[in-house]
Scaffold this active site. Structure first.
Site, mmCIF file in Angstrom:
data_model
loop_
_atom_site.group_PDB
_atom_site.id
_atom_site.type_symbol
_atom_site.label_atom_id
_atom_site.label_comp_id
_atom_site.label_asym_id
_atom_site.label_seq_id
_atom_site.Cartn_x
_atom_site.Cartn_y
_atom_site.Cartn_z
ATOM 1 N N LYS A 80 0.806 -1.352 -0.027
ATOM 2 C CA LYS A 80 -0.140 0.050 -0.027
ATOM 3 C C LYS A 80 0.830 1.186 -0.002
ATOM 4 O O LYS A 80 1.993 1.205 0.725
ATOM 5 C CB LYS A 80 -0.924 0.165 1.200
ATOM 6 N N SER A 156 -9.831 0.748 2.902
ATOM 7 C CA SER A 156 -8.904 1.653 2.034
ATOM 8 C C SER A 156 -7.720 0.939 1.306
ATOM 9 O O SER A 156 -7.070 1.410 0.594
ATOM 10 C CB SER A 156 -8.268 2.830 2.938
ATOM 11 N N SER A 180 -9.757 -1.557 7.246
ATOM 12 C CA SER A 180 -9.009 -1.431 5.828
ATOM 13 C C SER A 180 -8.218 -2.705 5.179
ATOM 14 O O SER A 180 -8.058 -2.385 4.142
ATOM 15 C CB SER A 180 -8.035 -0.179 5.841
#
Lengths: 473, 60
Positions: A80, A156, A180
């Site tokens: 990420k 996310s 997330s």
């Protein structure tokens, strides 16, 4: 050798360690798969081919010299884009951060992956500042769900989940403040681990909510998830929240028979408003584990307190940029951060006290149970751009409700392993396996058993109707 | 000052925090403030035991 998209991390490492494949050939193949397929998915925000090939060459040199190339030799992975990578600007899904200097060092977990022989391919898309559950990033575009390209990947850490589901990398890293990791893992049909708060080092990651942020891995099999978890563990003095505890190696547990677990199927808040399919997914796991119903009092208050605390801490963290560069935020992120920052102090203080109280409720429940079950999300992936959906006959915000079942659990730092439930001709869903603090071992044993029984498991997106043609790239 | 409590609150609190909001942002922040107030109503009056120490929550 099979195409790299079909290989697990364990299989790749075995091929490379055994000298049957070179890390360079694996990485070349992985980079070509990313180049061909990510145009349709938008998982990657940056690919690092030079660094990847240099790392792969180093692994091959170790093999050629007869040195142990480490457990993840030649296994491609991606992170990420809130993890620091030396020489790369850490975006955290924003354009504000894009003006910052490049990171001067790798995040601890990136270093640990590379020390274990894994090869970093690049960085992955996310919601701006991790404040969202859909990965419809205002600046970098939406990440698409590999099981249906018209739908969200969840967030996310949407790029991290979709990349694993689509076979762009067998392993990825993400972060989880309110769900997330667990939400996108569920919507993309892969395994995701949010460990106990303090288990994995957050050093070198861009924070969102300091007191709630966790980091963790995604994988397509339990064995792969265990492999990565084992190399990520270990106290890190550079992270003040890192617990100084012994490493709990879980890979050896997977071959052992799973002892009977006292499993509780959470009702109340965790059953309200879920779709028939989400309830069905938990029911399948509950029946397999012979779970009995369990009640965790205070979940609604805990979710609400987590919601308010997130806004307060997140808004406070970005207050200066909210003053000076408001136009550079996604308006939806900006206005939630501002509202969060403006909350009265007594609300924030009370939220912290509710947190302590709710943890006590959960710890009491773990006197009766080894593991608890709950849906990961109330519904499956919704179409990209669709703001609202129907829950219990009422129109509700997708963004605000995808995390209703994950938020209370991360609020108190419990370890959760999300297992994928992918029924034929249906969109993926996930079930949260929840344990007492530091009992990730229980979760891995149960997940391995559920996978072996065929109750849980990732399925290649090509088995689903809308993916193959578009994914052919 | 507006008659809407959320708008009035945002107007005052934003000024104290040195935040300048355009009209669209002001409307959206007020809407988010209403959502947060609704969430806060689910726990602010929850009776909790005396002596509960929230600092211990991060030491699992």
């Amino acid at each position: 050798m099979k195409p790299s998209i079909d290989l697990t991390a364990a299989e790749i490492a075995a091929e490379v360690r055994g000298g049957r494949a070179s890390a360079q050939s694996v990485v070349e193949r992985a980079l070509s798969v990313v180049a061909a397929r990510d145009r349709a998915l938008n998982c990657f925000t940056r690919v690092l081919p030079e660094r990847a090939m240099n790392s792969a060459r180093s692994v091959d040199e170790r093999v050629a010299k007869g040195q142990d190339p480490a457990p993840l030799a030649g296994v491609p992975f991606a992170v990420k884009n809130l993890f620091d990578i030396e020489g790369v600007v850490t975006l955290a899904g924003s354009i504000i951060e894009a003006d910052n200097p490049a990171a001067s060092a790798d995040a601890t977990l990136v270093s640990r992956m590379e020390a274990a022989g894994a090869v970093l391919l690049g960085t992955l898309n996310m919601d701006e500042y991790a404040y969202g559950f859909t990965t419809e990033n205002h600046h970098y575009g939406p990440t698409r769900n590999p099981h249906d390209l018209t739908r969200i990947a969840g967030g996310s850490s949407g790029g991290s989940a979709a990349a694993v589901a689509a076979g762009l990398a067998p392993l990825t890293l993400g972060s989880d403040t309110n769900g997330s990791i667990r939400v996108p893992a569920a919507l993309c049909g892969v395994y995701g681990l949010k460990p106990t708060f303090g288990r994995l080092s957050r050093h070198g990651t861009k924070p969102f909510v300091h007191s709630l942020d966790h980091v963790g891995p995604f994988a397509r099999t339990v064995r792969d998830l265990a492999l990565i978890y084992d190399v990520l563990q270990g106290h890190d003095p550079a992270d003040p929240t890192s617990a100084d505890r012994p490493i709990q190696t879980v890979s050896p547990l997977l071959a052992a028979p799973c002892r009977p677990l006292r499993t509780g199927w959470l009702g109340g808040w965790f059953g309200e408003n879920a779709s028939r399919e989400a309830i069905g997914a938990v029911e399948a796991v509950a029946q397999a584990l012979r779970a009995v119903t369990a009640d965790l009092p205070g979940a609604k208050a805990a979710r609400a307190a987590a919601f308010c605390l997130t806004g307060a801490e997140g808004g406070s963290l970005h207050l200066q940029a909210l003053r000076t560069r408001p136009a550079d935020f996604d308006p939806a992120t900006r206005d939630r951060l501002i509202a969060g920052a403006l909350q009265p102090a007594h609300v924030v203080a009370k939220a912290q006290r509710v947190r302590r109280w709710f943890l006590d409720q959960a710890l009491e429940l773990f006197q009766q149970f080894d593991m608890l079950l709950a849906p990961a999300t109330p519904f499956a992936a919704t179409p990209i751009g669709q703001a609202d959906t129907t829950m219990n006959g009422q129109s509700v915000s997708v963004r605000a409700n995808l995390g209703v079942y994950t938020q209370p659990i991360s609020f108190i730092g419990l370890p959760v392993l999300t297992v994928p439930i992918v029924a034929r001709d249906a969109l993926p869903l996930g079930v949260q396996l929840i344990a007492a603090p530091w009992r990730e071992d229980v979760l891995f044993a149960a997940a391995a058993w559920l996978e072996a029984q065929g109750v849980a498991g990732a399925r290649a997106p090509s088995t689903l109707p809308t993916a193959p043609a578009a994914l052919a790239g | 000052m507006s008659g809407d409590p959320a708008r009035a609150y945002v107007e005052a609190a934003a000024a104290l925090a040195d935040l300048t909001l355009d009209e669209a942002s002001f409307v959206a922040v007020a809407a988010n403030t209403r959502i947060l107030r609704g969430q806060a109503a689910d726990f602010v009056d929850l009776p909790l035991p005396e002596g509960l120490d929230p600092a211990a929550v991060l030491r699992l």
